[in-house]
Design a protein around this motif. Structure first.
Motif, short mmCIF file in Angstrom:
data_model
loop_
_atom_site.label_atom_id
_atom_site.label_comp_id
_atom_site.label_asym_id
_atom_site.label_seq_id
_atom_site.Cartn_x
_atom_site.Cartn_y
_atom_site.Cartn_z
N SER A 67 0.83 -1.21 0.00
CA SER A 67 0.00 0.00 0.00
C SER A 67 0.86 1.26 0.00
O SER A 67 0.56 2.22 -0.72
CB SER A 67 -0.92 0.01 1.22
OG SER A 67 -1.91 -0.96 1.09
N ILE A 68 1.91 1.24 0.78
CA ILE A 68 2.82 2.40 0.83
C ILE A 68 3.47 2.62 -0.53
O ILE A 68 3.58 3.75 -1.00
CB ILE A 68 3.87 2.22 1.94
CG1 ILE A 68 3.19 2.30 3.31
CG2 ILE A 68 4.99 3.26 1.82
CD1 ILE A 68 4.07 1.88 4.47
N PHE A 69 3.86 1.54 -1.19
CA PHE A 69 4.43 1.65 -2.52
C PHE A 69 3.40 2.24 -3.49
O PHE A 69 3.74 3.06 -4.35
CB PHE A 69 4.90 0.27 -3.03
CG PHE A 69 5.49 0.32 -4.40
CD1 PHE A 69 6.75 0.84 -4.62
CD2 PHE A 69 4.77 -0.16 -5.49
CE1 PHE A 69 7.30 0.90 -5.90
CE2 PHE A 69 5.30 -0.10 -6.77
CZ PHE A 69 6.56 0.43 -6.97
N GLY A 70 2.13 1.85 -3.34
CA GLY A 70 1.07 2.41 -4.18
C GLY A 70 0.91 3.91 -3.96
O GLY A 70 0.76 4.67 -4.92
N ILE A 71 0.96 4.33 -2.70
CA ILE A 71 0.85 5.76 -2.40
C ILE A 71 2.03 6.51 -3.01
O ILE A 71 1.87 7.59 -3.60
CB ILE A 71 0.81 5.99 -0.87
CG1 ILE A 71 -0.51 5.46 -0.31
CG2 ILE A 71 0.97 7.47 -0.54
CD1 ILE A 71 -0.55 5.42 1.21
N PHE A 72 3.22 5.95 -2.88
CA PHE A 72 4.42 6.58 -3.44
C PHE A 72 4.30 6.71 -4.97
O PHE A 72 4.59 7.76 -5.54
CB PHE A 72 5.67 5.77 -3.07
CG PHE A 72 6.94 6.35 -3.59
CD1 PHE A 72 7.51 7.46 -3.01
CD2 PHE A 72 7.57 5.79 -4.71
CE1 PHE A 72 8.68 8.01 -3.51
CE2 PHE A 72 8.73 6.34 -5.21
CZ PHE A 72 9.29 7.46 -4.61
N THR A 73 3.85 5.65 -5.64
CA THR A 73 3.69 5.66 -7.09
C THR A 73 2.66 6.71 -7.51
O THR A 73 2.87 7.48 -8.44
CB THR A 73 3.27 4.26 -7.60
OG1 THR A 73 4.23 3.31 -7.14
CG2 THR A 73 3.17 4.21 -9.10
N PHE A 74 1.53 6.74 -6.80
CA PHE A 74 0.49 7.73 -7.05
C PHE A 74 1.06 9.15 -6.91
O PHE A 74 0.82 10.02 -7.75
CB PHE A 74 -0.66 7.51 -6.06
CG PHE A 74 -1.84 8.40 -6.25
CD1 PHE A 74 -2.88 8.01 -7.09
CD2 PHE A 74 -1.95 9.60 -5.59
CE1 PHE A 74 -3.99 8.82 -7.27
CE2 PHE A 74 -3.05 10.42 -5.75
CZ PHE A 74 -4.08 10.03 -6.59
N ALA A 75 1.83 9.36 -5.84
CA ALA A 75 2.40 10.67 -5.58
C ALA A 75 3.38 11.10 -6.67
O ALA A 75 3.40 12.27 -7.07
CB ALA A 75 3.10 10.68 -4.22
N VAL A 76 4.18 10.17 -7.16
CA VAL A 76 5.12 10.50 -8.25
C VAL A 76 4.34 10.94 -9.49
O VAL A 76 4.69 11.93 -10.14
CB VAL A 76 6.06 9.31 -8.55
CG1 VAL A 76 6.87 9.57 -9.82
CG2 VAL A 76 7.00 9.07 -7.38
N GLY A 77 3.25 10.23 -9.80
CA GLY A 77 2.41 10.63 -10.92
C GLY A 77 1.82 12.02 -10.72
O GLY A 77 1.82 12.85 -11.64
N CYS A 78 1.36 12.30 -9.51
CA CYS A 78 0.81 13.63 -9.21
C CYS A 78 1.89 14.71 -9.30
O CYS A 78 1.62 15.82 -9.77
CB CYS A 78 0.16 13.64 -7.83
SG CYS A 78 -1.39 12.71 -7.75
N MET A 79 3.11 14.38 -8.87
CA MET A 79 4.21 15.35 -8.97
C MET A 79 4.52 15.68 -10.43
O MET A 79 4.83 16.82 -10.76
CB MET A 79 5.45 14.85 -8.23
CG MET A 79 5.30 14.94 -6.73
SD MET A 79 6.81 14.59 -5.82
CE MET A 79 6.90 12.83 -5.96
N LEU A 80 4.44 14.67 -11.30
CA LEU A 80 4.65 14.94 -12.73
C LEU A 80 3.60 15.92 -13.25
O LEU A 80 3.92 16.79 -14.07
CB LEU A 80 4.61 13.64 -13.55
CG LEU A 80 5.80 12.71 -13.42
CD1 LEU A 80 5.54 11.41 -14.19
CD2 LEU A 80 7.06 13.40 -13.93
N LEU A 81 2.36 15.76 -12.79
CA LEU A 81 1.32 16.72 -13.18
C LEU A 81 1.63 18.10 -12.64
O LEU A 81 1.47 19.10 -13.34
CB LEU A 81 -0.05 16.26 -12.67
CG LEU A 81 -0.62 14.99 -13.24
CD1 LEU A 81 -1.95 14.67 -12.57
CD2 LEU A 81 -0.79 15.07 -14.73
N GLY A 82 2.08 18.14 -11.38
CA GLY A 82 2.39 19.42 -10.75
C GLY A 82 3.51 20.15 -11.45
O GLY A 82 3.45 21.37 -11.64
#
Length: 161
Positions: A141-156
């Protein structure tokens, strides 16, 4: 609830609120080309994260009060609240809205010429891994959150240009 439990819930609450604002900013930039799929995905994502904010609010404010008193602690200990039909319906509807929203919104992001395609893939994969993670391990789950966050950072990063 001990402070050690309140801190992660507080961080989660702040993160969910930031996601509400962030997804709005992302959608606002691609609104002209997102089409119906993008609008529906955006609306589902916003509702889903609003429902998620509600769930985190329970963890922050209601559950600690219930757990503090021995005469009400059984509601949490014996999963009375968790298994209540209304709460179960709420949790299922929250899960369905986030699934629909993430799928449609990520498809719109992927089709978009504004945002990098890897961002959509990472957000989708991260959400999927996070959702399935508890059945495997908290670390998944933590890895999923990290992956999600990296995707969001690319958008940012793209939004800041």
């Amino acid at each position: 609830m001990p402070r050690s439990c309140a801190a992660p819930a507080g961080v989660a609450f702040a993160g969910v609120l930031a996601l509400l604002v962030g997804f709005y900013a992302v959608y606002a930039k691609m609104r002209a080309t997102a089409g119906v799929q993008g609008v529906v995905g955006f609306l589902f994502v916003e509702v889903a994260y609003l429902l998620q904010a509600c769930k985190v609010t329970w963890e922050l404010f209601l559950y600690p009060v219930i757990a503090r008193y021995p005469e009400t602690a059984f509601l949490l200990r014996d999963a009375i609240i968790k298994n209540d039909p209304a709460v179960l319906a709420f949790r299922i509807s929250a899960s369905v809205t986030i699934l629909i929203g993430i799928v449609l919104f990520c498809l719109s992001l992927y089709r978009s010429t504004i945002y990098p395609k890897p961002a959509a893939v990472l957000i989708f994969a991260g959400a999927l891994v996070y959702a399935l993670g508890p059945a495997i391990s908290v670390f998944v789950s933590i890895f999923g959150i990290f992956t999600f966050a990296v995707g969001c950072m690319l958008l940012g990063v793209r939004l800041l240009r």
